[in-house]
Design an enzyme around this catalytic site. Structure first.
Site, PDB file in Angstrom:
ATOM      1  N   GLY A 623       4.139  19.975  11.287  1.00 53.21           N
ATOM      2  CA  GLY A 623       4.476  20.771  12.469  1.00 53.21           C
ATOM      3  C   GLY A 623       5.504  20.059  13.327  1.00 53.21           C
ATOM      4  N   LYS A 648       2.172  11.483  14.767  1.00 47.18           N
ATOM      5  CA  LYS A 648       3.158  12.126  15.656  1.00 47.18           C
ATOM      6  C   LYS A 648       4.313  11.150  15.792  1.00 47.18           C
ATOM      7  CE  LYS A 648       0.389  15.161  18.552  1.00 47.18           C
ATOM      8  NZ  LYS A 648      -0.098  15.460  19.887  1.00 47.18           N
ATOM      9  N   ASP A 741      -5.385  21.524  30.343  1.00 44.94           N
ATOM     10  CA  ASP A 741      -4.793  22.485  29.399  1.00 44.94           C
ATOM     11  C   ASP A 741      -5.762  22.756  28.254  1.00 44.94           C
ATOM     12  OD1 ASP A 741      -3.037  24.228  28.261  1.00 44.94           O
ATOM     13  OD2 ASP A 741      -1.707  22.679  27.448  1.00 44.94           O
TER      14      ASP A 741
HETATM   15  O1  ACK Z   1      -1.809  24.332  14.264  1.00 45.73           O
HETATM   16  P1  ACK Z   1      -1.388  23.151  13.498  1.00 45.73           P
HETATM   17  O2  ACK Z   1      -1.503  23.140  12.029  1.00 45.73           O
HETATM   18  O3  ACK Z   1      -2.129  21.869  14.094  1.00 45.73           O
HETATM   19  O4  ACK Z   1       0.069  22.737  13.935  1.00 45.73           O
HETATM   20  C1  ACK Z   1       0.075  21.777  14.935  1.00 45.73           C
HETATM   21  C2  ACK Z   1       1.146  20.734  14.652  1.00 45.73           C
HETATM   22  O5  ACK Z   1       0.495  19.577  14.164  1.00 45.73           O
HETATM   23  C3  ACK Z   1       1.970  20.362  15.887  1.00 45.73           C
HETATM   24  O6  ACK Z   1       1.119  19.863  16.875  1.00 45.73           O
HETATM   25  C4  ACK Z   1      -0.840  19.856  13.959  1.00 45.73           C
HETATM   26  N1  ACK Z   1      -1.601  18.667  14.325  1.00 45.73           N
HETATM   27  C5  ACK Z   1      -1.494  17.951  15.453  1.00 45.73           C
HETATM   28  N2  ACK Z   1      -2.398  16.948  15.405  1.00 45.73           N
HETATM   29  C6  ACK Z   1      -3.037  17.040  14.239  1.00 45.73           C
HETATM   30  C7  ACK Z   1      -4.076  16.279  13.619  1.00 45.73           C
HETATM   31  N3  ACK Z   1      -4.619  15.219  14.206  1.00 45.73           N
HETATM   32  N4  ACK Z   1      -4.501  16.674  12.409  1.00 45.73           N
HETATM   33  C8  ACK Z   1      -3.940  17.742  11.827  1.00 45.73           C
HETATM   34  N5  ACK Z   1      -2.960  18.489  12.362  1.00 45.73           N
HETATM   35  C9  ACK Z   1      -2.521  18.128  13.542  1.00 45.73           C
HETATM   36  C10 ACK Z   1      -1.209  21.025  14.802  1.00 45.73           C
END
Ligand code: ACK
Length: 983
Positions: A623, A648, A741
């Site tokens: 993402g 990230k 949030d």
């Molecule tokens: O809805 P998603 O698949 O879940 O898309 C967003 C994207 O990254 C941008 O924030 C995914 N994401 C964020 N943190 C995590 C995490 N710890 N494990 C898996 N997906 C994550 C989030």
């Protein structure tokens, strides 16, 4: 005389026209002698040899000569003419039958001989082992009978050539010698012996009930029955001994018992015939051959059972007629709810049950440190660990703060044939902090006048390092309220300054970082009157340790000292209390805002572990975050197992301020340690790209996940998700962290449906929140999720997080529906201000909607705390019946919490479908409604979801929105005076 003989001969000739030489006998008769079948002369012995019986040859109707004997000395008195047969071998017969065919002249038709003429003859027999006895005296013969003719003939019959042949049969037995002779004595009749047949009777070979009975000679007696045992026909086996009785007339009687075809054969036409390929017969007692059941086959004839197809099995108890089955697939949607040291596990049944009805579940519990090991016997399962019928189990007495893996195995009667990991689903979780369990006993080691020396064992489940014990005690005679407290780090304490000869009640409890455990049961000890110590033993409060020293005398002597020491006791209590108070320290941890650090990098160093970039393997981009890409990958730290992580990244070309903001999230996240808060693994700051590494959540963000799985979860699963989020929020609010949030998009879901609160970036509340809208005061706020006071004057508190939590609950129950649908932010603010609250989503239990409404109380002090929300949800989970009543069955929720909404007012006052659709933002469906014949709103209120699909409204969120609005409409109509609700 010669004339008479001539007449007789003539008659015999005439009769011979009706005689047949066909020698067919009934099947149950065995012939020993038949005069007609003798070729040539019979040459029986006549006496006298002359003038008595005379052998005469005649022709039968086929012109075959037959031999007969005649005599006709009717005119001479005192006739005694004997005719003896040859020796007849008896064979196996015990009783023989003699069938004589003869003609006899009617004496009346010979009037001139009436004095001497006879109409009978006598039949004799003589048993003998010798064939060809020369001479047998008359007296050696035994008479069988005097034989008379049924019909005799006259001169007229001769003229008419009428046949008057008599057939007489006599039987004789019991015969014992090898053979016998028959003799015919004529005493003056006119007689012709046309044929003599001697036979005995047999019951012929017969098959009854699949048993074969051999030829059997009848019994010696006319009434005797011969019992015969049958033998089973080929390919059959005895079921009950087969027997039959052979009657004297050669007929079988009364079949008893039977044989049955062996397995692999079936009865057809009194035989056992083999089952064809593809058929089987398993039991001798079953019906015919049956087709092999589903998923089985037989490759040879005569199969007694069918073999299962590959991958299909039969359990020991499955009948051969049952289809072969297979092990189930893994259970689905396993979710866990951790509550301190207990876990509630719930799952959905597997997709494949294997074709059986005996699906059950087994739980495997593993405690995981460096390595995983099976949980010991101390872990409790409710209702049980194995053979669970319902898809849930609660597991208790786990260790606090410990990683566990639970495997749920779907099993059935054939699982043991092919167990495999595809039949199990697992969840890994960490138990929460928990207070220690109860101190199990308390004893008194020494007792003196003023001191009791107590000791106790450690609680069975300390659930952490025991920091101290607290001993509470009071005089038994006094109220419990005037207690005193002593604290100690060890498991013993001397309670000093007590009053002699006084009973005291004691309770003790332990404390760990998680807080105090429960107080123990009460134990009573009594001080004595001795200055030096004696041993004491605790008893529970109801039992009085009465018998200390009966020294009333001593008591009197010590009265003075007693009063003084009692006063001193009260004084020292006060002193002791104030000292103990000093030991009390706060155990609550408070969140530290990284921006309060002069150097925010210092906060990162303090709260986030630096990870060497070489330990991270980035695998794919999942993402785009506000600062750069979000990737998934693997982290391998030395001495630890490799794990999936989310990474990230901070995009290249960042400013120092952006770097600081980016890393601030890690500084915040790093302060938290809770199973429902996303866990920070560490940061990479020493090389580029700068990264924040956190645990990987397989199912991504909650809102998208719910939308993808619309309608797929049970209410309990949804409540489980809500409970997890509430638990994480309780933890955050306990640490005085305000999220600002909270929304489903900021909750992440792992493969076990565990929900974790995420998104702790500092700037996004104002700047980068996708839902953020500038308020009149300039800040950017996610309007639909935010409490009115936070929108109006930026009053962000845990109570405003509770408001947002209520919206998240609504998002969960509506499977990711957008709160307030397509209403504009301005309309939302206005509607909420006017008292409108979101209605319960479809199928939403009333109790949950009520909880949402509680979270949306205008006065923030009236909203529940997160701890209360967690308790409430736990209660609902423990009593699923409370989740049964859904809003579909209810009328409008409490009027004070749900005042008329703009939507409702519109629908109630505007009568047309078109206008109503406009108010719910779905006017695009106007034609669908018109074409389906919905002219007015009265009709629309009856609409069903299936109808909408048929009408072409395929979006389930739009369907839900329409139904929710209809519910509101109905509820509104109920409140309009004089209006009848058209339901
Ligand atoms: O809805 P998603 O698949 O879940 O898309 C967003 C994207 O990254 C941008 O924030 C995914 N994401 C964020 N943190 C995590 C995490 N710890 N494990 C898996 N997906 C994550 C989030």
């Amino acid at each position: 005389m010669a004339g008479i003989v001539c007449v007789v001969t003539t008659v015999l000739f005439g009769m011979s026209q009706g005689l047949s030489t066909a020698r067919t006998y009934p099947p149950n008769q065995v012939t020993l002698l038949d005069s007609r079948s003798v070729q040539g002369e019979l040459a029986w012995v006549a006496s006298p040899t002359e003038g008595g019986w005379e052998e005469v040859s005649i022709m039968d109707d086929k012109n075959v000569p037959i031999r007969t004997y005649q005599v006709c000395n009717v005119m001479e008195p005192n006739q005694n003419n004997w005719l003896r047969t040859h020796w007849i071998r008896r064979r196996e017969a015990q009783r023989v039958f003699v069938e004589i065919k003869f003609t006899l002249r009617d004496c009346n038709s010979l009037p001139w001989v009436s004095a001497t003429c006879k109409e009978t003859f006598n039949l004799f027999y003589h048993e003998s082992d010798v064939d060809g006895e020369r001479s047998i005296r008359e007296s050696q013969f035994a008479k069988i009978d005097t034989v008379a003719a049924d019909e005799s003939f006259t001169q007229m019959d001769i003229g008419d050539r009428i046949m008057k042949l008599n057939t007489e049969t006599r039987d004789v037995g019991v015969l014992t010698r090898k053979g016998f002779y028959l003799a015919f004595q004529d005493v003056g009749a006119c007689i012709a012996l046309v044929s003599v047949r001697v036979f005995y009777k047999k019951c012929p070979l017969a098959v009854r009930n699949l048993a074969q009975f051999p030829d059997t000679v009848t019994g010696a007696d006319t009434s005797s029955l011969v019992e015969v045992r049958g033998s089973c026909v080929n390919n059959s086996e005895e079921y009950e001994i087969p027997k039959m009785y052979c009657g004297a007339d050669g007929g079988w009687l009364v079949p008893i018992g039977s044989c049955l075809c062996k397995p692999g054969y079936e009865e057809r036409n009194g035989e056992c015939q083999v089952c064809k390929i593809g058929y089987y017969r398993s039991l001798a007692s079953a019906g015919g051959c049956s087709k092999c059941p589903e998923h089985s086959y037989s490759v040879r004839e005569g199969s007694t059972s069918c073999s299962c197809d590959k991958g299909f099995y039969r359990s020991e108890t499955d009948p051969p007629a049952m289809a072969c089955t297979r092990p189930p697939s893994a259970p689905l949607n396993l979710i866990s709810n951790v509550n301190e040291t207990s876990v509630l596990l719930e799952w959905s049944p597997p997709l494949i049950s294997g074709g059986r009805q005996d699906l059950a579940y087994n739980v495997v519990c593993k405690r995981c440190g460096w390595e995983c090991e099976l949980c010991g016997d101390s872990v409790r399962y409710s209702p049980q660990r194995l053979s669970l019928r319902s898809p849930r189990v609660s597991v208790h007495q786990l260790q606090a703060h410990t990683n566990y893996t639970f495997e749920i195995w779907a099993v059935n009667g054939v699982s043991k044939h092919n167990p495999g990991p595809e039949q199990a689903v697992s969840v890994t979780l960490t138990t929460n902090q928990a207070a220690p369990s109860v101190v199990p006993s308390l004893q008194c080691k020494d007792i003196t006048r003023h001191t009791l020396s107590l000791f106790w064992p450690e609680p069975q489940n300390p659930n952490g390092v025991i920091l101290e014990y607290e001993v509470k005690y009071y005089e038994k005679e006094q109220s419990e309220r005037s207690y005193r407290i002593v604290k100690t780090a060890s498991r013993s304490v001397d309670i000093k300054d007590l009053t002699p000869l006084t009973s005291y009640v004691f309770h003790v409890r332990a404390r760990t970082a998680a807080g105090y455990g429960e107080f123990s049961a009460s134990y009573e000890f009594m001080t004595n009157s001795m200055p030096s110590p004696v041993m004491g033993e605790g008893v529970k409060s109801t039992v009085l340790l009465a018998s200390i020293l009966g020294s009333v005398v001593l008591l009197l002597i010590l009265t003075g000292a007693f009063i003084i020491s009692k006063r001193r006791g009260k004084y020292s209590k006060a002193k002791q209390d104030s000292e103990e108070e000093k030991h009390l320290q706060s155990v609550g941890k408070v969140y530290v805002d990284p921006f309060t650090y002069e150097d925010p990098n210092q906060a990162v160093r303090e709260f986030a572990k630096e990870i060497d970039a070489s330990c991270i393997k980035i695998e794919k981009v999942i993402g785009i975050g506000e600062f750069g890409e979000v990737c998934s990958g693997r982290l391998r730290l030395s001495g630890k197992r490799e794990q999936c992580v989310a990474i990230k990244t901070l995009k290249a070309g960042f400013t120092e301020e952006q770097r600081r903001d980016f890393l601030s999230e890690a500084s915040v996240m790093g302060q938290f340690d809770h199973p429902n808060i996303i866990h920070l693994e560490g940061v990479v700051t020493k090389c580029k790209p700068v990264m924040i590494v956190s645990e990987y959540m397989e199912n991504g963000s909650l809102d998208a996940f719910l939308r993808k799985n619309d309608g797929r979860f049970t209410v309990i699963q949804l409540v489980g998700m809500q409970r997890g989020i509430a638990s994480g929020m309780k933890y955050l609010s306990d640490m005085s962290y305000v999220h600002r949030d909270l929304a489903a998009r900021n909750i992440l879901v792992n493969s076990n449906l565990v929900c974790k609160v995420s998104d702790f970036g500092m700037s996004r509340v104002l700047e980068d929140e996708p839902e953020g809208t500038y308020t009149t005061r300039g800040g950017k706020i996610p309007i639909r999720w935010t409490a009115p006071e936070a929108i109006a004057y930026r009053k962000f508190t845990s109570a405003s997080d509770v408001w947002s939590y209520g919206i998240v609950m609504w998002e969960v129950m509506s499977y990711g529906e957008r709160p307030y649908w397509d209403m504009s932010n301005q309309d939302v603010i206005k509607a909420v201000e006017e008292g409108y609250r979101l209605p319960g989503p479809m199928e939403c239990p009333v109790s949950l909607h009520q909880l949402m409404l509680d979270c949306w109380q205008r006065e923030r002090a009236d909203r529940p705390k997160f701890s209360q929300i967690v308790n409430m949800l736990d209660k609902l989970i423990r009593h699923p019946a409370t989740l049964k009543r859904t809003s579909r069955e209810t009328s409008r929720p409490h009027a004070s919490t749900l005042s008329p909404s703009p939507l409702n007012v519109c629908t109630a006052s505007l009568g047309s479908v078109e206008e109503w659709l406009k108010t719910v933002g779905l006017e695009r469906y106007r034609d669908n409604f018109t074409n389906a014949g919905f002219q007015n709103l009265e009709n629309v209120v009856h609409i069903k979801q299936e109808e909408m699909t048929k009408m072409g409204i395929s979006s389930s969120s739009h369907q839900r929105k329409i139904l929710a609005s209809i519910r509101e409409l109905l509820s509104e109509m109920q409140h309009v005076p004089g209006r009848t609700v058209p339901v």
